[in-house]
Design an enzyme around this catalytic site. Sequence first.
Site, PDB file in Angstrom:
ATOM      1  N   ARG A 102      -4.319  -4.560  -3.013  1.00 18.69           N
ATOM      2  CA  ARG A 102      -5.576  -3.968  -3.499  1.00 18.69           C
ATOM      3  C   ARG A 102      -6.377  -5.086  -4.149  1.00 18.69           C
ATOM      4  O   ARG A 102      -5.917  -5.716  -5.097  1.00 18.69           O
ATOM      5  CB  ARG A 102      -5.299  -2.856  -4.512  1.00 18.69           C
ATOM      6  N   HIS A 129     -11.102   1.782   2.298  1.00 21.31           N
ATOM      7  CA  HIS A 129      -9.898   2.362   1.696  1.00 21.31           C
ATOM      8  C   HIS A 129      -9.171   3.185   2.770  1.00 21.31           C
ATOM      9  O   HIS A 129      -9.133   4.417   2.719  1.00 21.31           O
ATOM     10  CB  HIS A 129     -10.316   3.250   0.519  1.00 21.31           C
ATOM     11  N   GLN A 132      -6.429   5.931   1.914  1.00 20.47           N
ATOM     12  CA  GLN A 132      -6.979   7.167   1.379  1.00 20.47           C
ATOM     13  C   GLN A 132      -7.511   8.049   2.506  1.00 20.47           C
ATOM     14  O   GLN A 132      -7.298   9.263   2.523  1.00 20.47           O
ATOM     15  CB  GLN A 132      -8.108   6.856   0.384  1.00 20.47           C
ATOM     16  N   ASP A 220     -17.326  10.638  -4.249  1.00 17.20           N
ATOM     17  CA  ASP A 220     -16.545   9.600  -4.947  1.00 17.20           C
ATOM     18  C   ASP A 220     -17.375   9.153  -6.147  1.00 17.20           C
ATOM     19  O   ASP A 220     -18.559   9.495  -6.254  1.00 17.20           O
ATOM     20  CB  ASP A 220     -16.277   8.433  -3.970  1.00 17.20           C
ATOM     21  N   CYS A 260     -11.133  11.461  -3.691  1.00 18.91           N
ATOM     22  CA  CYS A 260      -9.984  10.539  -3.698  1.00 18.91           C
ATOM     23  C   CYS A 260      -9.382  10.392  -5.091  1.00 18.91           C
ATOM     24  O   CYS A 260      -8.221   9.999  -5.212  1.00 18.91           O
ATOM     25  CB  CYS A 260     -10.397   9.184  -3.141  1.00 18.91           C
ATOM     26  N   ARG A 288      -1.241  11.101   0.071  1.00 19.23           N
ATOM     27  CA  ARG A 288      -1.198   9.624   0.056  1.00 19.23           C
ATOM     28  C   ARG A 288       0.233   9.161   0.311  1.00 19.23           C
ATOM     29  O   ARG A 288       0.473   8.220   1.066  1.00 19.23           O
ATOM     30  CB  ARG A 288      -1.676   9.094  -1.307  1.00 19.23           C
TER      31      ARG A 288
HETATM   32  N1  NVA Z   1     -14.736   3.870  -4.816  1.00 16.95           N
HETATM   33  C1  NVA Z   1     -13.659   3.875  -5.779  1.00 16.95           C
HETATM   34  C2  NVA Z   1     -12.425   4.445  -5.196  1.00 16.95           C
HETATM   35  C3  NVA Z   1     -11.256   4.504  -6.134  1.00 16.95           C
HETATM   36  C4  NVA Z   1     -10.007   4.998  -5.493  1.00 16.95           C
HETATM   37  C5  NVA Z   1     -13.432   2.455  -6.285  1.00 16.95           C
HETATM   38  O1  NVA Z   1     -13.447   1.532  -5.479  1.00 16.95           O
HETATM   39  O2  NVA Z   1     -13.232   2.288  -7.480  1.00 16.95           O
HETATM   40  N1   CP Z   2      -7.503   7.249  -4.849  1.00 21.19           N
HETATM   41  C1   CP Z   2      -6.902   6.125  -5.281  1.00 21.19           C
HETATM   42  O1   CP Z   2      -6.801   5.135  -4.582  1.00 21.19           O
HETATM   43  O2   CP Z   2      -6.417   6.205  -6.550  1.00 21.19           O
HETATM   44  P1   CP Z   2      -5.870   4.996  -7.440  1.00 21.19           P
HETATM   45  O3   CP Z   2      -7.061   4.095  -7.742  1.00 21.19           O
HETATM   46  O4   CP Z   2      -5.321   5.648  -8.661  1.00 21.19           O
HETATM   47  O5   CP Z   2      -4.836   4.246  -6.681  1.00 21.19           O
END
Ligand code: NVA
Ligand code: CP
Length: 301
Positions: A102, A129, A132, A220, A260, A288
């Site tokens: 990540r 992502h 997800q 989101d 998500c 997930r």
């Molecule tokens: N768009 C959000 C998704 C988190 C799972 C982010 O990137 O923070």
């Molecule tokens: N939806 C998701 O990816 O959650 P986290 O940021 O908690 O991993």
Amino acid sequence: MKHLLKMLDLSTEEITEILDLADQLKYELKHGIPHPHLKGKTLGMIFQKASTRTRVSFETGMYQLGGYPLFLSSNDLQIGRGEPVQDTARVLSRYLSGIMIRTFEQKEVEDLAKYGNIPIINGLTDFCHPCQVLADLMTIREFKGKLEGLKMCFIGDGNNMANSLIVGCLKVGMSVSIACPDDYQPPKEILDFAAGYGDKFSMTNSPKEAAKGADVLITDVWASMGQEGEAEKRKQAFAGYQINDELMALANADAMVLHCLPAHREEEITEKVFEAHAKEIFEEAENRLHAQKAVMVKLMA
Ligand code: NVA
Ligand code: CP
């Protein structure tokens, strides 16, 4: 399929295979049927951003598959002190069976795949992502019994989630409508891909227009990880881009809502709509685990 870097790389058949295996692994887990497909394998999990779901579901999933997960925070890795990704990839390839990462830049994930020789799984970048969205498609199929022919509507930021949803939903035969402010549209690469699907894809400034006849509404956060400094500016830009009762009234009567998570109540979604659809939102979070286990089995078994 050698890696999971982005939805754009997957064929419709590969998506369906992952979803079918995810359903099977979910069934086996619920019925106490062991499935140690990754016995003796190790997964390194590199996190340059915070996570609850991704970390815990990958870690637990790897354990359930008989393998061993290693949590690698970028605060502790030499990568966080500037060691090039080319070298990190070549070193970690000699210890691990696979890497989940990540991070911010998509290029970093692509470079890990390019320079290493083990499967790489994208656990979220600024661009996409995929894990997800595989879980989202699994959840939609579970609740609706199909994917083809359904309409998915995304409200809000043309961000990593929007990008992967557009690609994933179009690839499985759904139609897609997006409502976002002009300055927050998805990138050209995604819009060019969507253009190939003709009138199955539409984009507008009007959440109401986008929500009409939707079978699934998704939103989101307005400020993603790394955008905290712009949070106030974004709150103004996204005012009105909210899933609320008014929008739900325009969707199909049995429309489902996904998020998500983490969710910001009264920003991108009202508390009322969130709680009314908690059943599917938390099934989505659970999925997930199953979807990622399927990805790991496909890539690493
Ligand atoms: N768009 C959000 C998704 C988190 C799972 C982010 O990137 O923070
Ligand atoms: N939806 C998701 O990816 O959650 P986290 O940021 O908690 O991993």
